[in-house]
Design a protein around this motif. Structure first.
Motif, PDB file in Angstrom:
ATOM      1  N   ALA A   5      -1.404   9.848  -5.829  1.00 16.64           N
ATOM      2  CA  ALA A   5      -0.477   9.189  -5.211  1.00 16.64           C
ATOM      3  C   ALA A   5       0.599   7.902  -5.969  1.00 16.64           C
ATOM      4  O   ALA A   5      -1.128   7.518  -6.864  1.00 16.64           O
ATOM      5  N   THR A   6       1.186   7.558  -5.606  1.00 17.46           N
ATOM      6  CA  THR A   6       1.652   5.952  -6.261  1.00 17.46           C
ATOM      7  C   THR A   6       1.689   5.493  -5.670  1.00 17.46           C
ATOM      8  O   THR A   6       1.771   5.007  -4.073  1.00 17.46           O
ATOM      9  N   ILE A   7       1.180   3.510  -5.559  1.00 24.16           N
ATOM     10  CA  ILE A   7       1.222   3.133  -4.663  1.00 24.16           C
ATOM     11  C   ILE A   7       2.690   1.671  -4.947  1.00 24.16           C
ATOM     12  O   ILE A   7       2.354   1.712  -6.310  1.00 24.16           O
ATOM     13  N   ALA A  30       0.404   4.181   0.235  1.00 21.30           N
ATOM     14  CA  ALA A  30       0.724   5.699  -1.174  1.00 21.30           C
ATOM     15  C   ALA A  30       1.673   6.628  -0.371  1.00 21.30           C
ATOM     16  O   ALA A  30       2.845   6.628   0.315  1.00 21.30           O
ATOM     17  N   ARG A  31       3.005   7.070  -2.172  1.00 25.92           N
ATOM     18  CA  ARG A  31       3.448   7.592  -1.930  1.00 25.92           C
ATOM     19  C   ARG A  31       2.757   9.224  -2.473  1.00 25.92           C
ATOM     20  O   ARG A  31       2.624   9.436  -3.427  1.00 25.92           O
ATOM     21  N   HIS A  32       2.944  10.129  -2.187  1.00 23.47           N
ATOM     22  CA  HIS A  32       2.322  11.605  -2.271  1.00 23.47           C
ATOM     23  C   HIS A  32       2.795  12.216  -3.485  1.00 23.47           C
ATOM     24  O   HIS A  32       5.024  12.336  -3.193  1.00 23.47           O
ATOM     25  N   PRO A  33       2.724  12.668  -4.615  1.00 24.05           N
ATOM     26  CA  PRO A  33       3.676  13.413  -5.545  1.00 24.05           C
ATOM     27  C   PRO A  33       4.925  14.081  -4.814  1.00 24.05           C
ATOM     28  O   PRO A  33       5.927  14.602  -4.957  1.00 24.05           O
ATOM     29  N   LEU A  40       9.669   8.617   1.624  1.00 24.20           N
ATOM     30  CA  LEU A  40       9.070   6.832   1.396  1.00 24.20           C
ATOM     31  C   LEU A  40       9.678   5.551   2.035  1.00 24.20           C
ATOM     32  O   LEU A  40       8.533   5.114   2.922  1.00 24.20           O
ATOM     33  N   LEU A  41      10.944   5.712   2.002  1.00 22.40           N
ATOM     34  CA  LEU A  41      11.398   4.136   2.226  1.00 22.40           C
ATOM     35  C   LEU A  41      11.542   4.543   3.835  1.00 22.40           C
ATOM     36  O   LEU A  41      11.978   3.382   4.433  1.00 22.40           O
ATOM     37  N   ARG A  59      -3.444   8.757   6.677  1.00 24.94           N
ATOM     38  CA  ARG A  59      -4.155   9.260   5.864  1.00 24.94           C
ATOM     39  C   ARG A  59      -3.069  10.305   4.371  1.00 24.94           C
ATOM     40  O   ARG A  59      -3.324  11.045   3.491  1.00 24.94           O
ATOM     41  N   GLY A  60      -1.936  10.752   5.325  1.00 30.04           N
ATOM     42  CA  GLY A  60      -0.378  11.504   4.271  1.00 30.04           C
ATOM     43  C   GLY A  60      -0.718  12.542   4.917  1.00 30.04           C
ATOM     44  O   GLY A  60      -1.909  13.720   5.902  1.00 30.04           O
TER      45      GLY A  60
END
Length: 179
Positions: A5-7, A30-33, A40-41, A59-60
């Motif tokens: 994930a990208t934070i 956290a953005r999952h790939p 996300l937004l 937790r996504g």
């Protein structure tokens, strides 16, 4: 090799006149790939629009049976189930049985969501709260998305005013009614 994930870090000055909520929010999201920027937004804006004590991100993708956002009371009981995008009828049926309030925020075509859910069996379907965030607002935020992002969000009569740097984006959060 698995992607991680990208934070993203958001610093948001929230002024929700509709609900008399005025907060400085510091969010690490956290953005999952597999998650796109629009999703996300929309999650971040939904967090702002639903801000209340006990609100948290799930937790996504690793927890598909959880809502994207939820509000729990001090005992841990689920009070509000908040989903993003276009959840299917079975998911909303489960959500309505699990929580007294269910809200969905979509960044997709609201007519598609309405059509997808029309005639489906959903527990307390009349109580579902479905909202479409103006797609131009989401697109404008996507263009300005950075790993560390600051913006001001004002909400008046379900109309959003977002100030990012020297730019201001504005658009409605429209209620979607099921037929």
């Amino acid at each position: 090799m698995a992607l991680t994930a990208t934070i993203y870090t958001f610093s948001i000055q929230l002024s929700d006149v509709d609900r008399a909520v005025y907060e400085a929010l510091a969010l690490k999201v956290a953005r999952h790939p597999s998650e796109n920027e629009e999703h996300l937004l929309t999650r971040v804006l939904a967090y702002c629009l639903e801000f209340a004590e006990g609100l948290a991100f799930s937790r996504g993708i690793s927890s598909p049976d959880e809502p994207a956002l939820s509000v729990r009371d001090l005992t841990g009981a689920l009070k509000v189930w908040i989903d993003i995008g276009s959840p299917d009828a079975a998911r909303l049926h489960r959500a309505a049985k699990a929580a007294p309030r269910v809200a969905v925020y979509t960044h997709k075509d609201p007519a598609q969501l309405r059509q997808q859910l029309a005639g489906e069996k959903i527990h307390r379907a009349e109580a579902l709260e479905l909202y479409a965030i103006d797609r131009d607002v989401i697109a404008g935020l996507v263009k300005r998305l950075e790993r560390r992002m600051n913006f001001d969000l004002s909400v008046t009569d379900r109309h959003l005013f977002i100030s990012v740097g020297n730019d201001t984006l504005s658009g409605d959060v429209a209620r979607i009614m099921l037929d």
